[in-house]
Write a protein that holds these residues in place. Sequence first.
Motif, PDB file in Angstrom:
ATOM      1  N   SER A   1      -1.676  -6.224 -16.004  1.00 26.96           N
ATOM      2  CA  SER A   1      -0.527  -5.030 -15.743  1.00 26.96           C
ATOM      3  C   SER A   1      -0.102  -4.957 -16.239  1.00 26.96           C
ATOM      4  CB  SER A   1       0.122  -6.703 -14.586  1.00 26.96           C
ATOM      5  OG  SER A   1       0.739  -5.199 -13.501  1.00 26.96           O
TER       6      SER A   1
ATOM      7  N   SER B   1      -4.142  -3.939 -13.056  1.00 29.79           N
ATOM      8  CA  SER B   1      -3.517  -2.567 -12.530  1.00 29.79           C
ATOM      9  C   SER B   1      -2.322  -1.882 -13.185  1.00 29.79           C
ATOM     10  CB  SER B   1      -2.538  -3.743 -11.211  1.00 29.79           C
ATOM     11  OG  SER B   1      -1.513  -4.579 -11.946  1.00 29.79           O
TER      12      SER B   1
ATOM     13  N   GLU C   1       1.358   0.314 -12.928  1.00 29.14           N
ATOM     14  CA  GLU C   1       2.616  -0.134 -11.881  1.00 29.14           C
ATOM     15  C   GLU C   1       2.786   1.397 -12.714  1.00 29.14           C
ATOM     16  OE1 GLU C   1       6.704  -0.933  -9.235  1.00 29.14           O
ATOM     17  OE2 GLU C   1       5.211  -2.508  -9.980  1.00 29.14           O
TER      18      GLU C   1
ATOM     19  N   HIS D   1       0.993   0.771  -6.534  1.00 31.01           N
ATOM     20  CA  HIS D   1       2.102   1.324  -6.148  1.00 31.01           C
ATOM     21  C   HIS D   1       3.224   2.309  -5.954  1.00 31.01           C
ATOM     22  CE1 HIS D   1       1.744  -3.025  -7.338  1.00 31.01           C
ATOM     23  NE2 HIS D   1       2.338  -3.401  -7.303  1.00 31.01           N
TER      24      HIS D   1
ATOM     25  N   LEU E   1       3.520  -2.022 -16.356  1.00 30.95           N
ATOM     26  CA  LEU E   1       4.044  -1.153 -15.870  1.00 30.95           C
ATOM     27  C   LEU E   1       4.420  -0.099 -16.840  1.00 30.95           C
ATOM     28  CD1 LEU E   1       5.100  -4.070 -14.775  1.00 30.95           C
ATOM     29  CD2 LEU E   1       7.117  -2.912 -13.786  1.00 30.95           C
TER      30      LEU E   1
ATOM     31  N   ASP F   1      -2.282   4.229 -10.257  1.00 29.34           N
ATOM     32  CA  ASP F   1      -1.138   3.086  -9.718  1.00 29.34           C
ATOM     33  C   ASP F   1      -1.092   2.762  -8.204  1.00 29.34           C
ATOM     34  OD1 ASP F   1       1.398   2.311  -9.032  1.00 29.34           O
ATOM     35  OD2 ASP F   1       2.623   4.696  -9.599  1.00 29.34           O
TER      36      ASP F   1
END
Length: 71
Positions: free
Chosen positions: A12, A36, A38, A70, A14, A68
């Motif tokens: 993941s 993933s 974000e 989120h 960010l 994305d």
Amino acid sequence: MDKAKHTPIAYSVLSPLTEGADQIASEAILTSSDSSLEAVLPLSQKEYYRHFKSADARLAFLKLLKQDLHP
């Protein structure tokens, strides 16, 4: 140690998706299954988009935003 070989790994990231390393790292991580993204933007999407200098960076930004999870 045998359990470690069978432990699923999910990546993941960010990221602010800035031009250069942030976009490259995000694209690389998203090539892995179960990964993933974000996006954490410092400005509104519209305002932030205006700060990208190249058309390629703007295109990459929009492409990554679509991934994305989120929004």
